[in-house]
Design a protein around this motif. Structure first.
Motif, PDB file in Angstrom:
ATOM      1  N   GLY A  39     -12.516   7.413  -0.727  1.00 46.78           N
ATOM      2  CA  GLY A  39     -12.585   6.599   0.703  1.00 46.78           C
ATOM      3  C   GLY A  39     -10.800   5.630   1.719  1.00 46.78           C
ATOM      4  O   GLY A  39     -10.638   6.507   3.240  1.00 46.78           O
ATOM      5  N   LEU A  40      -9.667   5.827   0.645  1.00 47.50           N
ATOM      6  CA  LEU A  40      -8.550   5.928   1.154  1.00 47.50           C
ATOM      7  C   LEU A  40      -7.599   6.827   2.026  1.00 47.50           C
ATOM      8  O   LEU A  40      -7.743   6.368   2.713  1.00 47.50           O
ATOM      9  N   TYR A  41      -8.401   7.748   1.558  1.00 46.89           N
ATOM     10  CA  TYR A  41      -7.595   9.489   2.374  1.00 46.89           C
ATOM     11  C   TYR A  41      -8.320   9.125   3.353  1.00 46.89           C
ATOM     12  O   TYR A  41      -7.805   9.172   4.696  1.00 46.89           O
ATOM     13  N   ALA A  42      -9.985   9.142   3.504  1.00 47.57           N
ATOM     14  CA  ALA A  42     -10.141   8.766   4.549  1.00 47.57           C
ATOM     15  C   ALA A  42      -9.556   8.045   5.823  1.00 47.57           C
ATOM     16  O   ALA A  42      -9.275   8.162   7.065  1.00 47.57           O
ATOM     17  N   ALA A  43      -9.488   6.668   6.074  1.00 48.07           N
ATOM     18  CA  ALA A  43      -9.020   5.665   6.835  1.00 48.07           C
ATOM     19  C   ALA A  43      -7.752   6.246   7.242  1.00 48.07           C
ATOM     20  O   ALA A  43      -7.622   6.347   8.537  1.00 48.07           O
ATOM     21  N   LEU A  44      -6.676   6.738   6.027  1.00 52.75           N
ATOM     22  CA  LEU A  44      -5.922   6.867   6.654  1.00 52.75           C
ATOM     23  C   LEU A  44      -5.270   7.603   7.437  1.00 52.75           C
ATOM     24  O   LEU A  44      -4.663   8.108   8.964  1.00 52.75           O
ATOM     25  N   LEU A  80       1.115  -0.653  -0.055  1.00 54.11           N
ATOM     26  CA  LEU A  80       0.490   0.167  -0.023  1.00 54.11           C
ATOM     27  C   LEU A  80       0.877   1.782   0.249  1.00 54.11           C
ATOM     28  O   LEU A  80       0.272   2.148  -0.684  1.00 54.11           O
ATOM     29  N   ALA A  81       1.880   1.443   0.634  1.00 59.51           N
ATOM     30  CA  ALA A  81       2.576   2.689   0.551  1.00 59.51           C
ATOM     31  C   ALA A  81       3.047   2.607  -0.521  1.00 59.51           C
ATOM     32  O   ALA A  81       3.427   3.662  -0.880  1.00 59.51           O
ATOM     33  N   ARG A  82       3.896   1.613  -1.612  1.00 63.84           N
ATOM     34  CA  ARG A  82       4.812   1.981  -3.120  1.00 63.84           C
ATOM     35  C   ARG A  82       3.488   2.030  -3.544  1.00 63.84           C
ATOM     36  O   ARG A  82       3.959   3.345  -4.193  1.00 63.84           O
ATOM     37  N   ALA A  83       2.417   1.983  -3.410  1.00 68.68           N
ATOM     38  CA  ALA A  83       1.358   2.488  -4.193  1.00 68.68           C
ATOM     39  C   ALA A  83       1.000   3.739  -4.282  1.00 68.68           C
ATOM     40  O   ALA A  83       0.244   4.576  -5.192  1.00 68.68           O
ATOM     41  N   ILE A  84       0.885   3.632  -2.959  1.00 66.93           N
ATOM     42  CA  ILE A  84       0.128   5.668  -2.854  1.00 66.93           C
ATOM     43  C   ILE A  84       1.864   6.092  -3.433  1.00 66.93           C
ATOM     44  O   ILE A  84       1.334   6.961  -3.839  1.00 66.93           O
ATOM     45  N   ARG A  85       2.898   5.888  -2.567  1.00 66.69           N
ATOM     46  CA  ARG A  85       3.592   6.685  -3.708  1.00 66.69           C
ATOM     47  C   ARG A  85       4.118   6.527  -5.221  1.00 66.69           C
ATOM     48  O   ARG A  85       4.466   8.093  -5.243  1.00 66.69           O
ATOM     49  N   ALA A  86       3.203   5.477  -5.651  1.00 65.81           N
ATOM     50  CA  ALA A  86       3.330   5.500  -6.987  1.00 65.81           C
ATOM     51  C   ALA A  86       2.465   6.988  -7.663  1.00 65.81           C
ATOM     52  O   ALA A  86       2.477   6.780  -8.654  1.00 65.81           O
ATOM     53  N   GLY A  87       1.513   6.540  -6.670  1.00 66.18           N
ATOM     54  CA  GLY A  87       0.090   7.659  -7.317  1.00 66.18           C
ATOM     55  C   GLY A  87      -1.026   6.801  -8.107  1.00 66.18           C
ATOM     56  O   GLY A  87      -1.567   7.516  -8.144  1.00 66.18           O
TER      57      GLY A  87
END
Length: 113
Positions: free
Chosen positions: A90-95, A76-83
């Motif tokens: 929903g992901l933003y709200a959970a984080l 998940l962290a790698r995917a977020i860094r890759a955009g």
């Protein structure tokens, strides 16, 4: 019905005893240690209280990554860094929720102490 004190209640009694009865009679390093222990107990109490909400928010965040038994958080962290998740509210709200829970656990507002 439970007639025995639960862990959180016992921690609260211990914390208050340190703050109200032990720490005031100490000075210097022993006082610092007593206050540090009382603070640690408070953190553990808040962690216990927020555990369900934290786990639920983290599960919602991890749900955006396929469960293949590997390191979902790392992927998940790698995917977020890759955009890859830039447009997922929903992901933003959970984080954000996990961050807010962590902040209130480690450095709570005075109203939650």
């Amino acid at each position: 019905m439970h007639d025995e004190p639960h862990g959180r209640a016992l921690l609260e009694v211990a914390r208050q005893a340190l703050l109200d009865e032990v720490a005031p009679g100490l000075a210097g390093r022993p006082r610092f240690v007593a206050l540090m222990v009382a603070n640690a107990i408070g953190i553990v109490m808040r962690e216990m209280e927020a555990e369900g909400a934290r786990e639920a928010a983290w599960a919602r965040a991890l749900a955006t990554v396929a469960d293949d038994g590997g390191d979902r958080a790392g992927r998940l962290a790698r995917a977020i860094r890759a955009g890859a998740h830039d447009a997922e509210p929903g992901l933003y709200a959970a984080l954000v929720e996990t961050a807010e829970i962590a902040a209130q656990t480690w450095k709570p507002d005075k109203s939650t102490r």
